[in-house]
Design a protein around this motif. Structure first.
Motif, PDB file in Angstrom:
ATOM      1  N   ALA A   8      55.705  70.155  67.964  1.00 47.16           N
ATOM      2  CA  ALA A   8      56.553  70.506  66.385  1.00 47.16           C
ATOM      3  C   ALA A   8      55.345  70.494  65.148  1.00 47.16           C
ATOM      4  O   ALA A   8      54.928  70.706  64.608  1.00 47.16           O
ATOM      5  N   GLU A   9      53.808  69.310  65.841  1.00 47.39           N
ATOM      6  CA  GLU A   9      53.026  69.308  65.230  1.00 47.39           C
ATOM      7  C   GLU A   9      51.184  69.673  66.476  1.00 47.39           C
ATOM      8  O   GLU A   9      50.488  69.528  65.284  1.00 47.39           O
TER       9      GLU A   9
ATOM     10  N   ARG B 257      64.816  60.184  59.535  1.00 46.92           N
ATOM     11  CA  ARG B 257      65.683  58.013  59.715  1.00 46.92           C
ATOM     12  C   ARG B 257      65.548  57.340  61.004  1.00 46.92           C
ATOM     13  O   ARG B 257      64.652  56.536  60.979  1.00 46.92           O
ATOM     14  N   LEU B 258      65.616  57.928  61.959  1.00 49.04           N
ATOM     15  CA  LEU B 258      65.080  57.926  63.590  1.00 49.04           C
ATOM     16  C   LEU B 258      63.831  57.205  63.170  1.00 49.04           C
ATOM     17  O   LEU B 258      63.351  55.809  63.519  1.00 49.04           O
ATOM     18  N   LEU B 259      62.594  58.410  62.966  1.00 45.47           N
ATOM     19  CA  LEU B 259      61.564  58.104  63.558  1.00 45.47           C
ATOM     20  C   LEU B 259      60.757  57.237  62.952  1.00 45.47           C
ATOM     21  O   LEU B 259      59.870  56.251  62.350  1.00 45.47           O
TER      22      LEU B 259
ATOM     23  N   ARG C 236      54.085  61.485  66.179  1.00 47.62           N
ATOM     24  CA  ARG C 236      55.337  61.914  66.890  1.00 47.62           C
ATOM     25  C   ARG C 236      56.346  61.651  67.807  1.00 47.62           C
ATOM     26  O   ARG C 236      57.612  61.563  67.693  1.00 47.62           O
ATOM     27  N   MET C 237      55.477  62.006  68.558  1.00 49.37           N
ATOM     28  CA  MET C 237      56.633  61.339  69.672  1.00 49.37           C
ATOM     29  C   MET C 237      56.790  60.068  70.198  1.00 49.37           C
ATOM     30  O   MET C 237      57.609  59.575  71.032  1.00 49.37           O
ATOM     31  N   LEU C 238      54.978  59.681  69.971  1.00 49.67           N
ATOM     32  CA  LEU C 238      55.177  58.015  70.277  1.00 49.67           C
ATOM     33  C   LEU C 238      56.518  57.387  69.377  1.00 49.67           C
ATOM     34  O   LEU C 238      57.205  56.461  69.655  1.00 49.67           O
TER      35      LEU C 238
END
Length: 329
Positions: free
Chosen positions: A148-149, A113-115, A266-268
């Motif tokens: 993670a990716e 939810r945060l992402l 993902r990191m952005l």
């Protein structure tokens, strides 16, 4: 599958594509198109939006599409579905980068939810940062998110290495600014004030008079080309360089590029959730000899996919996106 479930899955697929449109892309070219059929989403590269001068192999186009793919996955998970993904499912269709099937999932976790909340909020930055340092625990988390990716985020702690990257960026920018084909290609994606187009870099997306950043100065793209376009520089910003970082992958084929885009996004998204902005500097990576130099001397042999600066800003720049109907069939 009953009709209500099928309709819910189809709606989730369309919603996920709408989220994908907010992914970052080189010069905001948005080089993707999507097909939605029942419970399947197809992600395709759009060759008409490929940068044929600065990105002949399509590496940056594929990274951009990888970022959009991550948005699709996060959006589906946030809606309670599970994305079942295949990268490059058909060797006979090179523009088909991935297919995602929408399957019943579970209630999204807090991190998902945060992402998801940052998909439309995240913006690309194009100037200096405040003097506020990036906390080490946040940097460590961003490294974990990229890993993670399948990506490797390398914070550049050495002042010497940061200075080398800044110098290579400046050299590449100077060379490209003298190359007519590079300039014409960049001009295609520079939007004048008042433009109604929903792609490219809008005039309000960068400062009118970019201030030098310290301690290292990373040359910005010259989207204005002598015009008085852009936004007034924010005097509240100290023009700090911020934290310099590289995103690398172990390999350097099309799947590595796609995964690099997923890792980057993902990191952005995580960075955006904590108020951290990111500026990209890809000029040196568009010149094969400089990219190879960076790989050998700064990346321990891994393939550099992105050069960036991370930091905090007060106000973020504008962005534009095409409508879903323009990219989805």
């Amino acid at each position: 599958m009953n009709t209500r479930i099928a309709e819910g899955i189809a709606q989730a697929a369309r919603t996920a594509v709408e989220g994908a449109l907010w992914a970052p892309s080189i010069h905001n070219t948005q080089p993707w198109s999507f097909g939605v059929s029942g419970d399947e989403i197809c992600l395709r590269a759009d060759p008409d939006r490929k940068l044929r001068v600065s990105d002949p192999a399509g590496r940056q186009m594929t990274i951009s599409c990888g970022a959009a793919l991550l948005n699709v996955r996060i959006a589906l998970q946030a809606l309670g579905y599970e994305p079942q993904m295949r990268r490059f499912p058909d060797p006979e269709r090179p523009l088909l980068l991935a297919t995602v099937r929408v399957r019943p999932g579970r209630e999204p976790g807090e991190h998902t939810r945060l992402l998801h909340a940052e998909i439309e909020r995240r913006r690309t930055h194009r100037s200096g940062f405040t003097a506020l340092p990036v906390p080490d625990p946040l940097v460590d988390t961003l490294v974990t998110e990229a890993a993670a990716e399948g990506g490797h985020l390398m914070p550049i702690r050495s002042e010497t290495s940061a200075r080398v990257l800044a110098a290579l960026t400046g050299a590449a920018q100077d060379v490209q600014s003298q190359d007519r084909l590079f300039v014409l290609e960049l001009m295609r994606w520079a939007r004048p004030p008042g433009s109604s187009r929903r792609d490219g870099v809008p005039a309000a997306g960068y400062p009118t008079d970019p201030r030098r950043t310290y301690p290292q100065h990373f040359a910005p793209r010259d989207y204005a080309r002598g015009h008085e376009w852009g936004m007034a520089p924010d005097e509240r910003v100290s023009a700090s360089t911020g934290l310099v970082a590289l995103l690398t992958t172990a390999g350097d084929d099309r799947e590595d590029w796609l995964r690099a885009g997923e890792a980057l996004q993902r990191m952005l998204l995580h960075a955006s959730a904590y108020g951290l902005s990111v500026a990209f500097h890809t000029q040196a990576l568009e010149m094969p000899e400089l990219r190879e130099f960076i790989r050998r001397h700064l990346c321990s042999g891994e393939a550099p996919q992105m050069i960036m600066r991370l930091g905090f800003v007060i106000d973020e720049s504008e962005s534009v996106r095409r409508a879903a109907s323009d990219v989805m069939d």
